[in-house]
Design an enzyme around this catalytic site. Structure first.
Site, PDB file in Angstrom:
ATOM      1  CD  GLU A  91      -2.962  -0.960   2.058  1.00  0.00           C
ATOM      2  OE1 GLU A  91      -2.607  -0.605   3.220  1.00  0.00           O
ATOM      3  OE2 GLU A  91      -4.262  -1.570   2.050  1.00  0.00           O
ATOM      4  CD  GLU A 122       4.124 -21.169  11.443  1.00  0.00           C
ATOM      5  OE1 GLU A 122       4.358 -21.124  12.927  1.00  0.00           O
ATOM      6  OE2 GLU A 122       3.282 -20.511  11.198  1.00  0.00           O
TER       7      GLU A 122
END
Length: 303
Positions: A91, A122
């Site tokens: 963004e 992960e």
């Protein structure tokens, strides 16, 4: 936690994994009371973030220094944390017209894991990602609710070995790694035990948004509280550009439209021209000399 593939058991010691005594009856109450319980827990998040602001300020200054020196900010995360970090980095380009390589997100499992869970990614170190993409000039920011995600910790350790500065954003103050800055978010047990997409994720979102916005402000990507570096890529944003010039300068909209046209659509050049009275070419030169920082450009023209 038991891996479905290899049966390995990992016991995560973190406040976010504990059972919340305030929500033990959440499956027995009315719908509105379920929502009230969740909302009551959510109300504690801003206070947890407020406690970490001094450490976050240090992280912001490290981010500014990294970019000013030609480096970058790397976000590293898995699951919810990685998705939030990826969203924040994405963004910054349309909001502040930031170069796309200023903030780089490394999400465990890559793009596939952004839209669906990918098992066990992960659990693998993110060191290789950082070794390939980071340098000593950079800042590496790890984001993890437990403070112990191997992908994140491995990436930070590699960053430290490279000579880069490191920041760890964690909802657990007890971590197996000593970063340059630890931003510890004491959000406590979740409404649903271990569901860190709730309070932990909300706190991380606030921290990431505040961090990146503050970095952009310090780099001069705003004037006052106005988004002067955004890309006017559609009709709504073009209208916002004229409104920003009007609000920042007090000039009528037709004068703002002329100034923007004279500046070839560059909002910053038009703004410096209108605020200083300097010709457009001098306004552009002042911005070039100050790396696009409007207030510094205005000071230069005034001097």
């Amino acid at each position: 936690m038991i891996s479905p593939r290899n049966g390995v058991v990992v016991h995560v010691e973190s406040p976010t994994e504990q059972r919340n005594p305030r929500t033990t009856d959440i499956d027995r109450v009315s719908t509105i009371d379920v929502l009230r319980m969740i909302n009551e827990e959510d109300r504690t998040v801003p206070a947890a973030v407020a406690q970490a602001l001094p450490e976050l300020a240090v992280a912001v200054d490290l981010g500014v220094a990294a970019i000013m020196s030609g480096g970058r900010v790397h976000y590293v995360g898995a699951g919810t944390s990685g998705r939030l970090a990826t969203l924040d980095a994405a963004e910054l380009v349309p909001t502040f017209n930031a170069p796309a390589d200023w903030f780089v997100a490394h999400h465990a499992g890559g793009s596939e894991a952004l839209v669906r869970a990918v098992e066990e990614v992960e659990d693998h170190s993110g060191a290789a990602q950082i070794r390939r993409h980071a340098t000593a000039k950079d800042l590496v920011v790890g984001v993890t609710a437990s403070g112990r995600t191997p992908f994140v910790i491995g990436a930070l350790q590699e960053a430290q070995a490279l000579g880069a500065h490191t920041v760890l954003v964690s909802n657990n103050a007890s971590v197996p790694f000593t970063p340059d800055v630890l931003v510890a978010l004491n959000t406590g047990p979740e409404a649903i035990a271990g569901s860190t997409r709730m309070k932990a994720g909300s706190a991380q979102k606030l921290v990431l948004t505040s961090f990146s916005t503050a970095v952009m402000i310090k780099l001069g990507r705003t004037y006052s509280n106005l988004m002067i570096s955004m890309r006017a890529t559609n009709a709504k944003l073009r209208g916002r550009t004229i409104r920003i010039l009007h609000e920042a300068t007090g000039q009528p909209e037709n004068a703002c439209e002329r100034a923007l046209a004279d500046a070839d659509g560059d909002l910053k050049v038009a703004l410096v021209h209108l605020l200083s009275g300097a010709p457009t070419d001098r306004a552009a030169a002042a911005l070039e000399d100050t790396k696009g920082h409007v207030r510094n450009a205005l000071d230069r023209l005034a001097g």
